[in-house]
Design a protein around this motif. Sequence first.
Motif, PDB file in Angstrom:
ATOM      1  N   SER A 516       4.330   6.698   4.282  1.00 23.84           N
ATOM      2  CA  SER A 516       2.977   7.261   4.341  1.00 23.84           C
ATOM      3  C   SER A 516       2.871   8.536   3.519  1.00 23.84           C
ATOM      4  O   SER A 516       1.766   8.975   3.172  1.00 23.84           O
ATOM      5  CB  SER A 516       2.576   7.542   5.796  1.00 23.84           C
ATOM      6  OG  SER A 516       3.377   8.574   6.350  1.00 23.84           O
ATOM      7  N   ARG A 517       3.996   9.130   3.198  1.00 24.82           N
ATOM      8  CA  ARG A 517       4.008  10.357   2.400  1.00 24.82           C
ATOM      9  C   ARG A 517       4.171  10.082   0.903  1.00 24.82           C
ATOM     10  O   ARG A 517       4.215  11.010   0.103  1.00 24.82           O
ATOM     11  CB  ARG A 517       5.138  11.284   2.884  1.00 24.82           C
ATOM     12  CG  ARG A 517       4.977  11.751   4.325  1.00 24.82           C
ATOM     13  CD  ARG A 517       6.091  12.712   4.724  1.00 24.82           C
ATOM     14  NE  ARG A 517       6.104  13.904   3.877  1.00 24.82           N
ATOM     15  CZ  ARG A 517       5.328  14.958   4.051  1.00 24.82           C
ATOM     16  NH1 ARG A 517       4.462  14.978   5.056  1.00 24.82           N
ATOM     17  NH2 ARG A 517       5.417  16.007   3.256  1.00 24.82           N
ATOM     18  N   TYR A 518       4.308   8.820   0.541  1.00 30.61           N
ATOM     19  CA  TYR A 518       4.384   8.481  -0.883  1.00 30.61           C
ATOM     20  C   TYR A 518       3.091   8.934  -1.559  1.00 30.61           C
ATOM     21  O   TYR A 518       2.004   8.783  -0.998  1.00 30.61           O
ATOM     22  CB  TYR A 518       4.564   6.973  -1.061  1.00 30.61           C
ATOM     23  CG  TYR A 518       5.016   6.555  -2.443  1.00 30.61           C
ATOM     24  CD1 TYR A 518       6.359   6.528  -2.770  1.00 30.61           C
ATOM     25  CD2 TYR A 518       4.092   6.191  -3.429  1.00 30.61           C
ATOM     26  CE1 TYR A 518       6.788   6.148  -4.035  1.00 30.61           C
ATOM     27  CE2 TYR A 518       4.503   5.815  -4.697  1.00 30.61           C
ATOM     28  CZ  TYR A 518       5.857   5.795  -4.992  1.00 30.61           C
ATOM     29  OH  TYR A 518       6.269   5.425  -6.255  1.00 30.61           O
ATOM     30  N   PRO A 519       3.172   9.509  -2.761  1.00 33.74           N
ATOM     31  CA  PRO A 519       1.954  10.026  -3.395  1.00 33.74           C
ATOM     32  C   PRO A 519       0.888   8.947  -3.565  1.00 33.74           C
ATOM     33  O   PRO A 519       1.195   7.810  -3.922  1.00 33.74           O
ATOM     34  CB  PRO A 519       2.449  10.559  -4.744  1.00 33.74           C
ATOM     35  CG  PRO A 519       3.781   9.919  -4.961  1.00 33.74           C
ATOM     36  CD  PRO A 519       4.360   9.686  -3.609  1.00 33.74           C
ATOM     37  N   THR A 520      -0.337   9.335  -3.308  1.00 33.10           N
ATOM     38  CA  THR A 520      -1.454   8.414  -3.496  1.00 33.10           C
ATOM     39  C   THR A 520      -1.612   8.098  -4.974  1.00 33.10           C
ATOM     40  O   THR A 520      -1.013   8.755  -5.843  1.00 33.10           O
ATOM     41  CB  THR A 520      -2.752   9.029  -2.965  1.00 33.10           C
ATOM     42  OG1 THR A 520      -3.073  10.187  -3.763  1.00 33.10           O
ATOM     43  CG2 THR A 520      -2.609   9.439  -1.504  1.00 33.10           C
ATOM     44  N   LEU A 521      -2.440   7.114  -5.258  1.00 31.39           N
ATOM     45  CA  LEU A 521      -2.674   6.754  -6.656  1.00 31.39           C
ATOM     46  C   LEU A 521      -3.233   7.936  -7.436  1.00 31.39           C
ATOM     47  O   LEU A 521      -2.856   8.165  -8.589  1.00 31.39           O
ATOM     48  CB  LEU A 521      -3.627   5.557  -6.728  1.00 31.39           C
ATOM     49  CG  LEU A 521      -3.883   4.987  -8.124  1.00 31.39           C
ATOM     50  CD1 LEU A 521      -2.575   4.537  -8.770  1.00 31.39           C
ATOM     51  CD2 LEU A 521      -4.876   3.821  -8.053  1.00 31.39           C
ATOM     52  N   GLU A 522      -4.110   8.698  -6.802  1.00 27.69           N
ATOM     53  CA  GLU A 522      -4.679   9.859  -7.472  1.00 27.69           C
ATOM     54  C   GLU A 522      -3.610  10.923  -7.736  1.00 27.69           C
ATOM     55  O   GLU A 522      -3.589  11.561  -8.787  1.00 27.69           O
ATOM     56  CB  GLU A 522      -5.815  10.440  -6.634  1.00 27.69           C
ATOM     57  CG  GLU A 522      -6.505  11.642  -7.261  1.00 27.69           C
ATOM     58  CD  GLU A 522      -7.048  11.354  -8.663  1.00 27.69           C
ATOM     59  OE1 GLU A 522      -7.008  12.271  -9.520  1.00 27.69           O
ATOM     60  OE2 GLU A 522      -7.499  10.215  -8.904  1.00 27.69           O
ATOM     61  N   GLU A 523      -2.709  11.118  -6.782  1.00 30.04           N
ATOM     62  CA  GLU A 523      -1.627  12.092  -6.970  1.00 30.04           C
ATOM     63  C   GLU A 523      -0.668  11.638  -8.067  1.00 30.04           C
ATOM     64  O   GLU A 523      -0.172  12.463  -8.847  1.00 30.04           O
ATOM     65  CB  GLU A 523      -0.891  12.299  -5.648  1.00 30.04           C
ATOM     66  CG  GLU A 523      -1.696  13.087  -4.623  1.00 30.04           C
ATOM     67  CD  GLU A 523      -1.054  13.100  -3.256  1.00 30.04           C
ATOM     68  OE1 GLU A 523      -1.174  14.124  -2.539  1.00 30.04           O
ATOM     69  OE2 GLU A 523      -0.427  12.087  -2.880  1.00 30.04           O
ATOM     70  N   GLN A 524      -0.402  10.351  -8.135  1.00 30.17           N
ATOM     71  CA  GLN A 524       0.438   9.828  -9.213  1.00 30.17           C
ATOM     72  C   GLN A 524      -0.221  10.023 -10.565  1.00 30.17           C
ATOM     73  O   GLN A 524       0.426  10.419 -11.544  1.00 30.17           O
ATOM     74  CB  GLN A 524       0.712   8.342  -8.981  1.00 30.17           C
ATOM     75  CG  GLN A 524       1.545   8.024  -7.756  1.00 30.17           C
ATOM     76  CD  GLN A 524       1.736   6.536  -7.574  1.00 30.17           C
ATOM     77  OE1 GLN A 524       2.221   5.840  -8.465  1.00 30.17           O
ATOM     78  NE2 GLN A 524       1.337   6.019  -6.413  1.00 30.17           N
ATOM     79  N   ARG A 525      -1.514   9.727 -10.623  1.00 28.58           N
ATOM     80  CA  ARG A 525      -2.256   9.883 -11.888  1.00 28.58           C
ATOM     81  C   ARG A 525      -2.242  11.342 -12.339  1.00 28.58           C
ATOM     82  O   ARG A 525      -2.094  11.624 -13.524  1.00 28.58           O
ATOM     83  CB  ARG A 525      -3.691   9.396 -11.719  1.00 28.58           C
ATOM     84  CG  ARG A 525      -3.845   7.873 -11.695  1.00 28.58           C
ATOM     85  CD  ARG A 525      -5.314   7.497 -11.518  1.00 28.58           C
ATOM     86  NE  ARG A 525      -6.137   8.184 -12.515  1.00 28.58           N
ATOM     87  CZ  ARG A 525      -6.293   7.776 -13.771  1.00 28.58           C
ATOM     88  NH1 ARG A 525      -5.684   6.669 -14.179  1.00 28.58           N
ATOM     89  NH2 ARG A 525      -7.042   8.449 -14.605  1.00 28.58           N
ATOM     90  N   ARG A 526      -2.446  12.252 -11.401  1.00 21.29           N
ATOM     91  CA  ARG A 526      -2.453  13.676 -11.743  1.00 21.29           C
ATOM     92  C   ARG A 526      -1.120  14.086 -12.351  1.00 21.29           C
ATOM     93  O   ARG A 526      -1.069  14.824 -13.354  1.00 21.29           O
ATOM     94  CB  ARG A 526      -2.736  14.491 -10.475  1.00 21.29           C
ATOM     95  CG  ARG A 526      -2.782  15.997 -10.697  1.00 21.29           C
ATOM     96  CD  ARG A 526      -3.006  16.711  -9.376  1.00 21.29           C
ATOM     97  NE  ARG A 526      -1.882  16.520  -8.468  1.00 21.29           N
ATOM     98  CZ  ARG A 526      -1.985  16.511  -7.149  1.00 21.29           C
ATOM     99  NH1 ARG A 526      -3.155  16.663  -6.564  1.00 21.29           N
ATOM    100  NH2 ARG A 526      -0.900  16.349  -6.402  1.00 21.29           N
TER     101      ARG A 526
END
Length: 703
Positions: A516-526
């Motif tokens: 659940s703490r894996y980076p979200t898609l938006e966090e990965q994109r950033r």
Amino acid sequence: MGQTSLEALSGQVSNPSPRQGPEDSGSSQPHHHRLDHMGERLISQVAEWLEHERTKKQQRKTRRVYSHKRKSPPAEPERERGRPEEPGEPSAVEQLTRHHRRYSIDSQSSDVSLDRLQRIIDDSMNALGLNSIPHYRPGMGRKSHKKRAHHLHRTASSDTEYHDGDVRVPSCDAVLDNSKTMSYSGGKSGEGADGTSVSSRKVDKEREDWIKFKNDVLRIAHTLRIKGWRRVPLDTGDTIDIERLSGALTNAVYVVTPPQELLNNTEGGKKAPAKLLLRVYGPQVENIIDRDNELNVLKRLSRKKIGPRMLGTFENGRFEQFFNAITLTPAHLREPETSKQIAKRMRELHDGIELLEEEKDGGPAVFKNWDHWLDNTAKVVTYLDRKGRSGGLGPIRGPADAWKERGLICGVEWAKFEQALDKYRKYLDDYYAGHKNLRDQLVFAHNDTQYGNILRIRPDDEKSPLMSPQNEHKQLIVIDFEYAAANMRGHEFANHFTEWTYNYHNVTAPYACNTSRYPTLEEQRRFIKAYVEHRPQFPHAGSTPNLTPHDTPLGTPGLGATTPGSSSIVDFMLDARIPPGGYKDDEKRREEQVEQRIKELLEETRLWRTANSAQWVAWGIMQAKVPGLEQKDGPPEDAEAKGSQPAAIVSPEEQPGGADEFDYLAYAHERALLFWGDCVKMGVVKMEELPEELRGKIKLIEY
């Protein structure tokens, strides 16, 4: 996964020891220091001359023997062939005759003189406390410098950072035993590492072991001639401070601080010996880490001023430069600005270090590691699988036995796990359609960018260049390059993103993978956008093998290579042509290219996450303590009969009763569940092919 937690410790001042002369640590030097400095320089110069004279003498002797063996002297020995003699110039025969006569007269006396001079040098070195010829040869050419170093067999000193353009790191064959020391520091009287009361006899024994350990550290620092530390007298280890840093899984890491009385002595403008970072390798960890390769990597990084400088190595550890820094925490990784800064530093590492041709030919290191670790991993897992099937596992006494509750380490029997990985590797081969396409995309990767390996430097001066906005990301430095090697960018990103799911300081389950703490898609994109758009600035043209200093942040679709782009010199010419369609259309095209590259790297990250998980599964298994299993030789069936010692890789902090016991098998099990989740999402295996018990446990990441 070498995890460290550096905390800032301050203070810098020192005193010379009674025996060892102080070293050059600043522009202001006491008078006796200048004398010692001049004495060392004089010894160096005289030793160089002495070696030169002995070499000439040997050459004369060789020529003399040679001339006796010939019936007549060789024609024109000292003159270019074909050149006529000048008027009044001695003939070749006369030259040889005079030389022979002079050599005969001086030979006996020169032997006595040179031997006497050698004794003078030896006595002078003893008086100055030197154990090798000091290095002072300003103005000498590199060829003669190298020749002198060869003749004198000089041991490198940490005072000398470079030699002939390469990094020189002193080394010795000492072994540092830290197995009997108390956790972290010397401890408090009457208390154990966990705060419980202990007997006075045990306290005295632990204190005795601790002081012995500190004296051994000091002795090795003297042997390596680490700058400034020879001022601390030998056998005064009780005056230095050594603090054990928590969180290390592969190594035991300490901060070594000089005596407090030297830190408080600021008279004469003298600087104290610098604090040191001491790293002691876990026993038998060479089965996992190639230390020779690691040291070579660190030397390559030093040429680019990346990472901490190595100050000296010994058989089972090394001293490194200590940074006034803090270690990042899991929370830091989620901070938008910190995440972008990490991405920029990652880009600078990937583009700043050129891969060797043999590294490219070897392919992704993630599979080289797997293939290298396979035999030992299979041995441990098959032994545990067999024990699990046989029943009667016995009581659970600690982390080493906790696997008995979880069932199979990999969720399935080892053979099935290995078959799934082979199918995945075949999937990658088909995806990239050949080794060359994969080879061309490899970069120099760190491969272990978890939060404990990332430090933030705390500048002492508010006017430091690191405080400026354009350099703020350079406050971050990465340490622990034990696994650094050629890998795909997607693998590096996958490793970093997966580390978001861990908190190795969690009291109850430091091994747990919380998806659940894996980076979200938006966090990965950033993160990836910051990586793609960053344009590394390198100080020297030769330091940028993959990019020009202002190259475009984009790459060829599907590849890692860059193409000429927005920072061409044309952009700075007043009469440059307006791009077709105008500047707005040109900017739009560039944004589209950036988005395309981000999309490609996101897909590459998902693709290589499976390989990353498989590697750490094997790593965790090899690190585990498995009582009853012989580590190297003999089949598992023979191990119990032989009564062998605990197997695999046992770090000093992981000994029974240690304060930092880590459940490596639980870590491997959690990674295996993530591996199966990615295999299912990719279609490498079908959910119905998995055992029913495993289906409800696999870890799925939706993005």
